[in-house]
Design a protein around this motif. Structure first.
Motif, PDB file in Angstrom:
ATOM      1  N   VAL A 255       0.473 -10.713 -14.004  1.00  0.00           N
ATOM      2  CA  VAL A 255       0.161  -9.280 -13.980  1.00  0.00           C
ATOM      3  C   VAL A 255       1.435  -8.435 -13.930  1.00  0.00           C
ATOM      4  CG1 VAL A 255      -2.123  -9.617 -12.986  1.00  0.00           C
ATOM      5  CG2 VAL A 255      -0.156  -9.262 -11.460  1.00  0.00           C
ATOM      6  N   GLY A 256       2.586  -9.075 -14.173  1.00  0.00           N
ATOM      7  CA  GLY A 256       3.830  -8.329 -14.297  1.00  0.00           C
ATOM      8  C   GLY A 256       4.543  -8.028 -13.001  1.00  0.00           C
ATOM      9  N   CYS A 257       4.235  -8.715 -11.922  1.00  0.00           N
ATOM     10  CA  CYS A 257       4.900  -8.493 -10.633  1.00  0.00           C
ATOM     11  C   CYS A 257       5.872  -9.639 -10.401  1.00  0.00           C
ATOM     12  CB  CYS A 257       3.880  -8.403  -9.503  1.00  0.00           C
ATOM     13  SG  CYS A 257       2.739  -7.014  -9.663  1.00  0.00           S
ATOM     14  N   THR A 258       7.122  -9.472 -10.831  1.00  0.00           N
ATOM     15  CA  THR A 258       8.090 -10.567 -10.804  1.00  0.00           C
ATOM     16  C   THR A 258       9.320 -10.287  -9.957  1.00  0.00           C
ATOM     17  OG1 THR A 258       9.086  -9.703 -12.852  1.00  0.00           O
ATOM     18  CG2 THR A 258       7.373 -11.396 -13.085  1.00  0.00           C
ATOM     19  N   ASP A 259       9.586  -9.032  -9.621  1.00  0.00           N
ATOM     20  CA  ASP A 259      10.773  -8.699  -8.834  1.00  0.00           C
ATOM     21  C   ASP A 259      10.520  -9.040  -7.374  1.00  0.00           C
ATOM     22  OD1 ASP A 259      12.905  -7.599  -7.471  1.00  0.00           O
ATOM     23  OD2 ASP A 259      12.841  -5.671  -8.495  1.00  0.00           O
ATOM     24  N   PRO A 260      11.267  -9.989  -6.779  1.00  0.00           N
ATOM     25  CA  PRO A 260      11.016 -10.370  -5.389  1.00  0.00           C
ATOM     26  C   PRO A 260      11.090  -9.201  -4.423  1.00  0.00           C
ATOM     27  CG  PRO A 260      12.480 -11.951  -6.453  1.00  0.00           C
ATOM     28  CD  PRO A 260      12.335 -10.799  -7.399  1.00  0.00           C
ATOM     29  N   ALA A 261      11.887  -8.197  -4.731  1.00  0.00           N
ATOM     30  CA  ALA A 261      12.048  -7.066  -3.817  1.00  0.00           C
ATOM     31  C   ALA A 261      10.840  -6.143  -3.803  1.00  0.00           C
ATOM     32  CB  ALA A 261      13.306  -6.277  -4.187  1.00  0.00           C
ATOM     33  N   THR A 262      10.051  -6.165  -4.869  1.00  0.00           N
ATOM     34  CA  THR A 262       8.932  -5.218  -4.974  1.00  0.00           C
ATOM     35  C   THR A 262       7.598  -5.882  -5.247  1.00  0.00           C
ATOM     36  OG1 THR A 262       9.318  -4.932  -7.365  1.00  0.00           O
ATOM     37  CG2 THR A 262      10.487  -3.434  -5.850  1.00  0.00           C
ATOM     38  N   VAL A 263       7.558  -7.224  -5.225  1.00  0.00           N
ATOM     39  CA  VAL A 263       6.345  -7.911  -5.668  1.00  0.00           C
ATOM     40  C   VAL A 263       5.145  -7.564  -4.804  1.00  0.00           C
ATOM     41  CG1 VAL A 263       6.859 -10.018  -4.338  1.00  0.00           C
ATOM     42  CG2 VAL A 263       5.381 -10.132  -6.364  1.00  0.00           C
ATOM     43  N   ALA A 264       5.310  -7.426  -3.492  1.00  0.00           N
ATOM     44  CA  ALA A 264       4.165  -7.110  -2.632  1.00  0.00           C
ATOM     45  C   ALA A 264       3.593  -5.746  -2.978  1.00  0.00           C
ATOM     46  CB  ALA A 264       4.569  -7.171  -1.166  1.00  0.00           C
ATOM     47  N   ALA A 265       4.473  -4.745  -3.105  1.00  0.00           N
ATOM     48  CA  ALA A 265       4.011  -3.398  -3.453  1.00  0.00           C
ATOM     49  C   ALA A 265       3.400  -3.383  -4.847  1.00  0.00           C
ATOM     50  CB  ALA A 265       5.160  -2.413  -3.361  1.00  0.00           C
ATOM     51  N   CYS A 266       3.989  -4.147  -5.756  1.00  0.00           N
ATOM     52  CA  CYS A 266       3.467  -4.213  -7.124  1.00  0.00           C
ATOM     53  C   CYS A 266       2.049  -4.775  -7.129  1.00  0.00           C
ATOM     54  CB  CYS A 266       4.398  -5.072  -7.975  1.00  0.00           C
ATOM     55  SG  CYS A 266       3.858  -5.298  -9.693  1.00  0.00           S
ATOM     56  N   LEU A 267       1.837  -5.865  -6.400  1.00  0.00           N
ATOM     57  CA  LEU A 267       0.506  -6.465  -6.352  1.00  0.00           C
ATOM     58  C   LEU A 267      -0.502  -5.533  -5.694  1.00  0.00           C
ATOM     59  CD1 LEU A 267       1.453 -10.143  -5.438  1.00  0.00           C
ATOM     60  CD2 LEU A 267       0.234  -9.421  -7.503  1.00  0.00           C
ATOM     61  N   ARG A 268      -0.086  -4.851  -4.630  1.00  0.00           N
ATOM     62  CA  ARG A 268      -1.008  -3.934  -3.957  1.00  0.00           C
ATOM     63  C   ARG A 268      -1.340  -2.723  -4.815  1.00  0.00           C
ATOM     64  NH1 ARG A 268       1.903  -5.573   1.115  1.00  0.00           N
ATOM     65  NH2 ARG A 268       0.361  -6.836   2.236  1.00  0.00           N
ATOM     66  N   GLY A 269      -0.510  -2.455  -5.791  1.00  0.00           N
ATOM     67  CA  GLY A 269      -0.768  -1.332  -6.681  1.00  0.00           C
ATOM     68  C   GLY A 269      -1.633  -1.677  -7.870  1.00  0.00           C
ATOM     69  N   LYS A 270      -1.935  -2.949  -8.072  1.00  0.00           N
ATOM     70  CA  LYS A 270      -2.735  -3.361  -9.223  1.00  0.00           C
ATOM     71  C   LYS A 270      -4.216  -3.024  -9.016  1.00  0.00           C
ATOM     72  CE  LYS A 270       0.524  -5.052 -11.770  1.00  0.00           C
ATOM     73  NZ  LYS A 270       0.853  -4.428 -13.072  1.00  0.00           N
TER      74      LYS A 270
END
Length: 501
Positions: A255-270
């Motif tokens: 789903v395009g969440c690959t940056d370790p620094a932002t992956v949690a926020a990225c997943l929560r935004g999906k």
């Protein structure tokens, strides 16, 4: 499970002082919980309260966090309709399509004039990806069994079981179940239940969840007995944390969440819909909630020791094989395909399996394959589980063996009798929304089943001897009458244990 979908064509709170909550005087439809009053439905036999929140909505920043206490309310809350099912894809008849994450609700069905009766808390099945508590109507079980029945929604799929280095071990669905059990300890007295006599029970994924609660130190003290249906703990479905995190990382990447620094926020935004197709959700082993898997916990004796009623169905895999042949464009297994399927499943051991399970001239290839898979996948680990449990706790083993059972309403019939297939027993315990209605004879047998389950909830004992030793007693449950099942011989236990060495 997804084959079955298309084939059938069917679309935490803190523990409070139990005596601090009392039934509301004067109006049987209103009960005051620790969070606030709720108004349910009253019939001649039972009172039912649906859609009661037991934890805060796990949405936004609370997605993939431990359940939080539900907000309190003062005005009487309507509890006449179920709450939303947890997010899940369409398909299984034991499921309910949903894109809702605000779903941590439970339903309480209590005998109309209950006074400190046992409480039974139901965890539904559905491969940890499908299902909802309200699919399992509990009026018959509550009234005939004189028990309070609580059915629970818990987070499913990626929302309940996504493990990721940025999020944790992924056991959020199990944490939801623990929160519901804490809610029951705190509030059961308000509904006429005994908060110190709680039976946790579940089937399939709900049964394997129950195995996990036996193994989890965090579940200690939340229940007093368990019933495990079609979920032999020795066939543990939980996976090592590294495997769970690898699955979670693969989903994040997809789903395009690959940056370790932002992956949690990225997943929560999906969007919810982007995360519905998480494959084979599983609990993960290695964290504080589940330091050992259920199989290892039983083997070492390091589990929560309570009386156990446990069993499997005689023909579990007929449901899965039937689903495969009813898939659009598929066909019943042929005699030529039978050995090919066995070889694909058992590899170098296939010749020995085929010699032990020959296909007779009048045999259905699909039914014969289901017999092999039932014995290997369910019956053998069931007997192993019985032996492990019986070393430490009172254990009562059964095999559901009724042959003529309700099928899925509106679904086509497979090419062979489904017998006592997976989920077959549920229509006798619950008014299952997906099943054909019971005949009068089946209803009578259902009363017997309810009697067995509720007796265990009341007393911690069954109507038959405990399982002890290597050749313990296994009760056959069928309308033909009670008798001891010849379980090990019937399911070729010695053959499989020798083959697996």
């Amino acid at each position: 499970m997804k084959i079955l979908v298309a084939a059938l064509g069917l679309a935490g709170v803190l523990v409070g002082t139990p005596t601090g909550v009392t039934p509301t005087a004067g109006d049987q439809a209103v009960v005051t919980t620790h969070s606030g009053p709720v108004r349910g439905t009253v019939t001649d036999m039972v009172r039912t309260f649906q859609g009661v929140p037991y934890a805060a909505p796990p949405v936004g920043p609370l997605r993939w966090t431990a359940p939080r206490p539900a907000a309190s309310w003062t005005a009487t809350r309507d509890a006449t309709l179920p709450g939303a099912a947890c997010a899940q894809p369409p398909g299984l008849p034991v499921g309910r399509p949903s894109t809702e994450e605000d779903c941590l609700f439970l339903n309480v069905t209590t005998p109309r004039n209950a006074r400190k009766v046992p409480v039974m808390v139901w965890m539904h099945g559905g491969d940890l990806a499908y299902g909802a508590g309200d699919i399992y109507g509990a009026a018959r079980l509550a009234a005939r069994g004189d028990v309070v029945v609580v059915t629970v929604n818990y987070r499913l799929g990626a929302f309940g079981f996504l493990a990721h280095p940025a999020l944790g071990d992924g056991n959020y669905g199990l944490q939801d179940q623990q929160a519901a059990l804490r809610w029951v300890r705190a509030n059961a007295g308000a509904f006429g239940g005994d908060p110190r006599n709680v039976t946790l029970f579940g089937e399939s994924a709900g049964g394997f969840s129950t195995c996990s609660h036996l193994a989890s130190p965090a579940s200690a003290g939340l229940f007093d007995r368990v019933i495990i249906q079609s979920a032999p703990c020795a066939a543990d479905i939980a996976v090592p944390r590294a495997e769970g995190e690898a699955r979670g990382t693969a989903l994040a990447t997809s789903v395009g969440c690959t940056d370790p620094a932002t992956v949690a926020a990225c997943l929560r935004g999906k969007a919810t819909t982007a995360l519905l197709d998480f494959p084979a959700p599983r609990p993960t082993i290695g964290g504080a909630l589940l330091p050992l898997g259920a199989s290892e916990a039983l083997r070492t004796g390091t589990f929560n020791r309570v009386p156990v009623l446990i069993g499997v169905n005689h023909d579990e895999e007929r449901l899965m094989v039937a689903g495969a042949e009813l898939f659009p464009g598929a066909h019943p297994l042929t005699r030529e395909e039978y050995p090919e399927r066995v070889r694909a499943t058992f590899g170098a051991d296939a010749d020995r399996v085929l010699a032990t399970y020959p296909l007779g001239a009048q045999d259905s290839p699909g039914q014969r394959l289901a017999t092999i898979l039932t014995d290997h996948n369910w019956s053998v680990p069931a007997l192993d589980t019985d032996k492990l449990l019986a070393r430490h706790v009172p254990t009562y083993a059964y095999e559901f063996a009724e042959r003529d059972n309700p099928w899925f309403a509106g679904a086509p019939s497979p090419s062979f009798p489904v017998g006592a297939a997976h989920v077959s027993e549920l229509a006798y315990l619950f008014d299952a929304t997906y099943a054909e209605p019971l005949t009068p004879a089946q209803r009578h047998f259902g009363d017997e089943m309810i009697g067995h389950w509720s007796r265990f909830a009341h007393t911690g004992t069954a109507d038959w001897p405990r399982f002890t030793g290597q050749q313990g007693y296994v009760r056959s449950l069928a309308s033909t009458g009670p008798h001891r099942a010849d379980f090990a011989r019937d399911h070729r236990y010695d053959f499989w244990t020798c083959l697996d060495r």
